[in-house]
Design an enzyme around this catalytic site. Structure first.
Site, PDB file in Angstrom:
ATOM      1  N   GLY A  69       0.810  -1.201   0.000  1.00 30.41           N
ATOM      2  CA  GLY A  69       0.000   0.000   0.000  1.00 30.41           C
ATOM      3  C   GLY A  69       0.849   1.259   0.000  1.00 30.41           C
ATOM      4  N   THR A  70       1.978   1.199   0.704  1.00 25.93           N
ATOM      5  CA  THR A  70       2.891   2.351   0.704  1.00 25.93           C
ATOM      6  C   THR A  70       3.413   2.629  -0.696  1.00 25.93           C
ATOM      7  OG1 THR A  70       3.551   1.952   2.998  1.00 25.93           O
ATOM      8  CG2 THR A  70       5.062   3.237   1.626  1.00 25.93           C
ATOM      9  N   GLN A 172      -7.938   2.076   4.865  1.00 28.72           N
ATOM     10  CA  GLN A 172      -8.772   1.625   5.982  1.00 28.72           C
ATOM     11  C   GLN A 172     -10.212   1.326   5.585  1.00 28.72           C
ATOM     12  OE1 GLN A 172      -7.938   0.767   8.994  1.00 28.72           O
ATOM     13  NE2 GLN A 172      -5.793   1.355   8.784  1.00 28.72           N
ATOM     14  N   SER A 189      -4.362  -1.118   0.440  1.00 20.59           N
ATOM     15  CA  SER A 189      -3.433  -2.165   0.843  1.00 20.59           C
ATOM     16  C   SER A 189      -4.202  -3.413   1.249  1.00 20.59           C
ATOM     17  CB  SER A 189      -2.574  -1.680   2.017  1.00 20.59           C
ATOM     18  OG  SER A 189      -1.623  -2.636   2.389  1.00 20.59           O
ATOM     19  N   ALA A 190      -3.835  -4.560   0.689  1.00 19.06           N
ATOM     20  CA  ALA A 190      -4.614  -5.788   0.868  1.00 19.06           C
ATOM     21  C   ALA A 190      -4.633  -6.277   2.306  1.00 19.06           C
ATOM     22  CB  ALA A 190      -4.070  -6.888  -0.047  1.00 19.06           C
ATOM     23  N   HIS A 191      -3.544  -6.110   3.048  1.00 16.29           N
ATOM     24  CA  HIS A 191      -3.524  -6.676   4.401  1.00 16.29           C
ATOM     25  C   HIS A 191      -4.424  -5.912   5.365  1.00 16.29           C
ATOM     26  CE1 HIS A 191      -0.577  -3.484   5.151  1.00 16.29           C
ATOM     27  NE2 HIS A 191      -0.710  -3.715   6.434  1.00 16.29           N
ATOM     28  N   CYS A 305       4.679   8.132  24.059  1.00 15.21           N
ATOM     29  CA  CYS A 305       5.558   7.259  24.822  1.00 15.21           C
ATOM     30  C   CYS A 305       5.671   5.869  24.219  1.00 15.21           C
ATOM     31  CB  CYS A 305       5.067   7.168  26.259  1.00 15.21           C
ATOM     32  SG  CYS A 305       3.301   6.950  26.408  1.00 15.21           S
TER      33      CYS A 305
END
Length: 449
Positions: A69-70, A172, A189-191, A305
């Site tokens: 996807g990136t 998303q 993105s497939a995942h 954090c």
């Protein structure tokens, strides 16, 4: 272990597993070859592209698969900028875009459009950032940290009127339904929807000026599995959305009731069905995630954090909400109601234990009346301490000054710039802004009651 981090990576859908194994047997050959095995592989690739294009809402020849996807985002941005290089190098993005989008436009002159406290972009404000030299606009379909759904269709119409292509990061949302509106480019993105990792898709609608960037590397078995799983999750989307929305609403309603000093963030209505995010005062986010992991729950966080840079989430910062003790729960499609019930049982105990270790104040307060000085009545030195400690120290002493008096908190932690105003908003105290200090920043808070 209850896996509550589907927004990071959804569990592999059974259909994806079946399609992947079948494609390993049938689609191993080079689809560019003319012999029988190559032709069979080509048929599988074409069928996968047609299925994915149908789900996206574009033509098959408008869609390509990418290694992630990136990569889809990077290729989309680079290709669109190259196609409009004569227009300029100005890009418009929302302040809550995924980091892959923000990194992809780093070489441009970028205008970031802010969001409201729920993470929602105002379409008219987005349109007002467009200029004559704007080469590309980018807007996510839904936010990855808080689930807020953006007004893509309205923004796309305004971008089209201005002659600017709109790239939509649909990572998303695509598993839940097509992205409506006249967008120009779309990446996913497939995942994120239950397909295998290592597959992204990029759709570029006809008429969009676009220069492809480099060769396309196609993992055919994974592509087949990604397309098959996308079709499967779409068929189940309505039923899954209804069930998960009810579970998320239970969390949104119960967490503030069960845990004191909690802020649920994100839009209450315009949101994805499976994501709920909340932030807990006086809690170290990393410690909270570790304790939830020990209790059998995998969740994620946007707290500073939990980051090696100790910089608050740019999404939470843009929204102006509390960043400390942040928890994102993103439910997978097969989650059981009993798992959510157990989470709601465990969470108050975990938060209380973390707060106790940090020496957080009890969630109560009443106080005497007092004066209204122009200068701080009390200075809290939290230099060198990371949030949530500066906020905890503020909460411990706020009742020690009269109503109307000022407490100054000295801090050199970037997260304090976000968390102290958010604490004031949650506890009905008056935040008076930042003031110069010999070291760090002095954050002034007036006690109101």
């Amino acid at each position: 272990m209850s896996y509550f981090d589907a927004a990071s990576a959804a569990p592999l859908h059974p259909v994806a597993r079946q399609a992947l194994l079948a494609a390993l047997d049938e689609g191993w050959a080079d689809p560019g070859r003319l012999y029988r095995d190559g032709r069979r592989a080509r048929l599988l690739l074409d069928a996968a592209r047609e299925a994915a294009a149908e789900a996206v809402g574009c033509r098959p020849d408008e869609l390509v698969f990418t290694p992630s996807g990136t990569r889809a985002v990077q290729s989309g941005v680079a290709g669109a900028l190259a196609g409009r290089r004569r227009t300029g190098r100005h890009a418009v993005v929302s302040a809550v875009e995924h980091s892959s989008v923000l990194h992809a436009v780093e070489d441009c002159e970028v205008s970031e459009v802010g969001v409201d406290r729920t993470g929602l972009v105002d379409a008219e404000a987005f349109a007002s950032a467009l200029r004559e030299d704007t080469a590309l606009a980018c807007l996510q379909s839904a936010n990855h940290e808080v689930g807020t759904v953006q007004p893509v269709a309205q923004v796309a119409e305004l971008c089209r009127a201005a002659g600017v292509p709109l790239l939509v990061d649909a990572a998303q949302s695509l598993g839940w339904g097509p992205v409506e509106g006249g967008w120009s480019l779309l990446a996913a993105s497939a995942h994120k929807w239950g397909g295998p990792p290592g597959v992204g898709l990029l759709a570029v609608r006809k008429g969009t000026r676009f220069v492809p960037q480099g060769p396309v590397d196609e993992n055919l078995p994974a592509i087949v599995a990604a397309a098959a799983s996308l079709r499967a999750v779409r068929a189940e989307a309505a039923a899954d959305a209804g069930r998960l929305s009810a579970l998320v609403e239970r969390i949104r309603r119960q967490v503030p009731r069960l845990v004191p000093d909690v802020e649920v963030v994100g839009h209450p209505g315009l949101r994805l069905p499976h994501i709920v995010t909340f932030s807990c005062l006086y809690v170290d986010g990393e410690a909270l995630l570790h304790e939830l992991d020990r209790a059998g729950f995998a969740v994620s966080s946007g707290s500073s954090c939990t980051s090696s840079t100790l910089v608050p989430s740019h999404v939470l910062r843009a929204m102006g909400v509390l960043s400390e003790g942040n928890v994102r729960v993103s439910l997978p499609r097969g989650v059981e109601s009993a798992e959510v019930d157990r989470f709601l049982t465990v969470l108050p105990e975990v938060v209380a234990a973390v707060r106790e270790r940090l020496g957080a104040p009890a969630p109560s307060a009443s106080s005497p009346a007092g004066a209204d000085p122009d200068q701080p009545a009390l200075v809290v030195d939290s230099l060198g301490k990371r949030c949530p400690i500066p906020v905890i120290e503020l909460a411990k002493v706020i009742d020690d000054v009269p109503v109307g008096s000022i407490v100054s908190v000295l801090s050199d932690d970037e997260a304090a710039r976000l968390d102290i105003p958010a604490w004031c908003d949650m506890r009905d105290q008056e935040y008076m802004g930042e003031h110069d200090a010999p070291r760090g920043v002095a954050y002034w808070v007036r006690r109101t009651g």
